[in-house]
Design an enzyme around this catalytic site. Structure first.
Site, PDB file in Angstrom:
ATOM      1  N   HIS A   4       1.181  28.254 -27.453  1.00 19.86           N
ATOM      2  CA  HIS A   4       2.166  27.487 -28.221  1.00 19.86           C
ATOM      3  C   HIS A   4       2.324  28.049 -29.635  1.00 19.86           C
ATOM      4  O   HIS A   4       1.513  27.724 -30.523  1.00 19.86           O
ATOM      5  CB  HIS A   4       1.716  26.032 -28.344  1.00 19.86           C
ATOM      6  N   GLU A  45       4.608  27.070 -31.684  1.00 20.05           N
ATOM      7  CA  GLU A  45       5.084  25.956 -32.520  1.00 20.05           C
ATOM      8  C   GLU A  45       3.937  25.124 -33.083  1.00 20.05           C
ATOM      9  O   GLU A  45       4.142  24.306 -33.991  1.00 20.05           O
ATOM     10  CB  GLU A  45       6.052  25.070 -31.729  1.00 20.05           C
ATOM     11  N   CYS A  89       4.392  27.084 -22.093  1.00 22.99           N
ATOM     12  CA  CYS A  89       3.469  26.250 -21.334  1.00 22.99           C
ATOM     13  C   CYS A  89       4.183  25.625 -20.121  1.00 22.99           C
ATOM     14  O   CYS A  89       4.487  26.337 -19.171  1.00 22.99           O
ATOM     15  CB  CYS A  89       2.839  25.202 -22.249  1.00 22.99           C
TER      16      CYS A  89
END
Length: 227
Positions: free
Chosen positions: A201, A203, A85
């Site tokens: 993302h 994560e 990002c």
């Protein structure tokens, strides 16, 4: 395996990345943007967020932080560098990956789950990953990837496109493009495939009960590939 996550003023996914890396076996260290040297690392991550409040242009000020020269040197020596990002935005500002990231097509902040199709598995990030389509999360205002026609031809000729926005079945069509990115591009590599920039993302998708597990598949595969 040792990893380093760079924290800039305005980073807000650095701790999420720290949790994800440690969960899947990395010995991770948090590195402040004003440090001069990286600790010994097998992987360096530029996390998501709003470095320097996105002042001037997303990632532009962070790309000039003291630590970035060490990150650039690490990448040019063949080290693995991943930008997620805002980290992707920083990578394009440093020139480690080609292109730019513009405002989203409809000028709105986007926060939702998306599907992405893997385009190139001949690299340390996606090699041996069994799934070709992953469900990940995006949260950005400037994720609209753009490059010139000449750059696009070079990127395609060198197999630098990492992932495309798609639907659950892996269809890459304009209707599944959340932000207007050229050719539905959600992530790209540098020429040597050791630097990866992507908007989604992983994560945020590491717990099946809370979000999803496709991020878990990504991190498990990544650490196995670089052991």
């Amino acid at each position: 395996m040792k990893s380093s996550v760079i924290t800039f003023p305005g980073s807000n996914c650095d701790r999420d990345m720290d949790v994800a890396l440690k969960k899947f076996g990395f010995n991770n260290k948090m590195v402040w943007h004003n440090d001069n040297e990286l600790p010994k690392s097998d992987l360096v991550v530029l996390p998501g967020g709003f470095s320097y409040g996105d002042y001037l242009r997303c990632g532009s000020m962070a790309s000039k932080s003291k630590i970035m020269q060490s990150v650039i040197n690490f990448a040019k020596s063949g080290g693995l560098v991943m930008g997620i990002c805002n980290g992707f935005q920083i990578l394009v500002e440093t020139g480690l990956v080609p292109g730019v990231l513009l405002r989203n097509k409809y000028l709105e902040f986007i926060c939702k789950n998306v599907f992405v199709k893997l385009d190139n598995k001949k690299n340390s990030y996606f090699q041996n990953l069994e799934k070709d389509v992953l469900e990940l999360h995006i949260a950005h205002n400037e994720g609209n990837y753009f490059c010139t026609k000449d750059q696009l031809k070079e990127i395609e000729d060198n197999n630098q496109i990492a992932i495309y926005y798609c639907n659950k079945e892996g269809q890459v069509e304009d209707q599944f493009n959340p932000n207007g990115s050229i050719k539905n591009i959600a992530g790209i590599f540098n020429k040597n495939k050791n630097v990866l920039g992507m908007m989604p993302h992983p994560e945020r998708m590491i717990d099946e009960s809370l979000s999803g597990e496709d991020g878990s598949l990504f991190f498990k595969n990544l650490i196995n590939n670089i052991k």
